[in-house]
Design a protein around this motif. Sequence first.
Motif, mmCIF file in Angstrom:
data_model
loop_
_atom_site.group_PDB
_atom_site.id
_atom_site.type_symbol
_atom_site.label_atom_id
_atom_site.label_comp_id
_atom_site.label_asym_id
_atom_site.label_seq_id
_atom_site.Cartn_x
_atom_site.Cartn_y
_atom_site.Cartn_z
ATOM 1 N N LYS A 153 -27.576 16.426 10.917
ATOM 2 C CA LYS A 153 -28.234 17.699 10.620
ATOM 3 C C LYS A 153 -27.206 18.825 10.590
ATOM 4 O O LYS A 153 -26.304 18.880 11.426
ATOM 5 C CB LYS A 153 -29.323 17.990 11.650
ATOM 6 C CG LYS A 153 -30.478 17.014 11.547
ATOM 7 C CD LYS A 153 -31.556 17.314 12.547
ATOM 8 C CE LYS A 153 -32.691 16.322 12.368
ATOM 9 N NZ LYS A 153 -33.767 16.556 13.327
ATOM 10 N N LYS B 26 -30.198 21.462 6.493
ATOM 11 C CA LYS B 26 -30.475 20.213 5.788
ATOM 12 C C LYS B 26 -29.792 19.067 6.526
ATOM 13 O O LYS B 26 -29.017 19.283 7.459
ATOM 14 C CB LYS B 26 -29.990 20.273 4.346
ATOM 15 C CG LYS B 26 -28.466 20.355 4.201
ATOM 16 C CD LYS B 26 -28.063 20.408 2.737
ATOM 17 C CE LYS B 26 -26.557 20.402 2.571
ATOM 18 N NZ LYS B 26 -26.171 20.422 1.161
ATOM 19 N N THR B 27 -30.064 17.849 6.079
ATOM 20 C CA THR B 27 -29.399 16.657 6.598
ATOM 21 C C THR B 27 -28.411 16.179 5.544
ATOM 22 O O THR B 27 -28.759 16.072 4.362
ATOM 23 C CB THR B 27 -30.429 15.560 6.924
ATOM 24 O OG1 THR B 27 -31.340 16.073 7.905
ATOM 25 C CG2 THR B 27 -29.753 14.310 7.458
ATOM 26 N N ASN C 241 -25.696 14.577 17.619
ATOM 27 C CA ASN C 241 -27.159 14.522 17.788
ATOM 28 C C ASN C 241 -27.687 15.338 18.960
ATOM 29 O O ASN C 241 -28.488 14.855 19.752
ATOM 30 C CB ASN C 241 -27.637 13.066 17.889
ATOM 31 C CG ASN C 241 -27.402 12.321 16.601
ATOM 32 O OD1 ASN C 241 -27.661 12.841 15.526
ATOM 33 N ND2 ASN C 241 -26.874 11.118 16.705
ATOM 34 N N TYR D 146 -26.695 22.959 10.694
ATOM 35 C CA TYR D 146 -27.328 24.182 11.181
ATOM 36 C C TYR D 146 -26.497 25.392 10.770
ATOM 37 O O TYR D 146 -25.295 25.275 10.534
ATOM 38 C CB TYR D 146 -27.441 24.151 12.712
ATOM 39 C CG TYR D 146 -28.408 23.119 13.217
ATOM 40 C CD1 TYR D 146 -29.717 23.462 13.516
ATOM 41 C CD2 TYR D 146 -28.019 21.799 13.378
ATOM 42 C CE1 TYR D 146 -30.618 22.508 13.977
ATOM 43 C CE2 TYR D 146 -28.908 20.842 13.831
ATOM 44 C CZ TYR D 146 -30.210 21.203 14.123
ATOM 45 O OH TYR D 146 -31.102 20.265 14.574
ATOM 46 N N TYR E 250 -31.950 25.126 11.287
ATOM 47 C CA TYR E 250 -31.705 23.878 10.571
ATOM 48 C C TYR E 250 -31.630 24.180 9.076
ATOM 49 O O TYR E 250 -32.459 24.906 8.540
ATOM 50 C CB TYR E 250 -32.826 22.878 10.866
ATOM 51 C CG TYR E 250 -32.802 21.675 9.961
ATOM 52 C CD1 TYR E 250 -31.888 20.645 10.161
ATOM 53 C CD2 TYR E 250 -33.685 21.577 8.898
ATOM 54 C CE1 TYR E 250 -31.857 19.545 9.316
ATOM 55 C CE2 TYR E 250 -33.660 20.481 8.051
ATOM 56 C CZ TYR E 250 -32.749 19.472 8.261
ATOM 57 O OH TYR E 250 -32.710 18.391 7.414
#
Length: 135
Positions: free
Chosen positions: A72, A65-66, A37, A74, A63
């Motif tokens: 996340k 997607k999650t 995070n 990157y 970024y």
Amino acid sequence: DTSDTAYNKLNNLYTEFKELVGDPPKTVKVYFTNGDNWSAVKAYWWGSASENPTWETSPTCTYVKTNGYRQKIYCCDLPADAQGLIWRSNSGSAKTQDIKGPFSENMAWYPDKVTGGSDTTADPKTWSVGTWTYS
């Protein structure tokens, strides 16, 4: 002259080869899962003939997607000839171990285990990495 003939043959073979396989890519897209995070993810690399950022000018990654674990993901366009890579937090208080090249399209890493450091910019928390392939 036989040296001219040999040169011409080699040059013709090289030209045919390049037409078949094309030029090597100038950059490869690589990925990082932000499992710790970090506020933002930056990429620092070295050994490229084209460009090498300093630690301070490391570009912020994009970024993507999650994932299903709410982490996340990157990406960064890395020079294809880079020799090494470190993913780092925006603040500089956390980073991955040195990751050695060569690098190819869709290679990806995630922070695995803390191996040292104290979570400060003077002594960044250092992560070993696991690998996966982005698809």
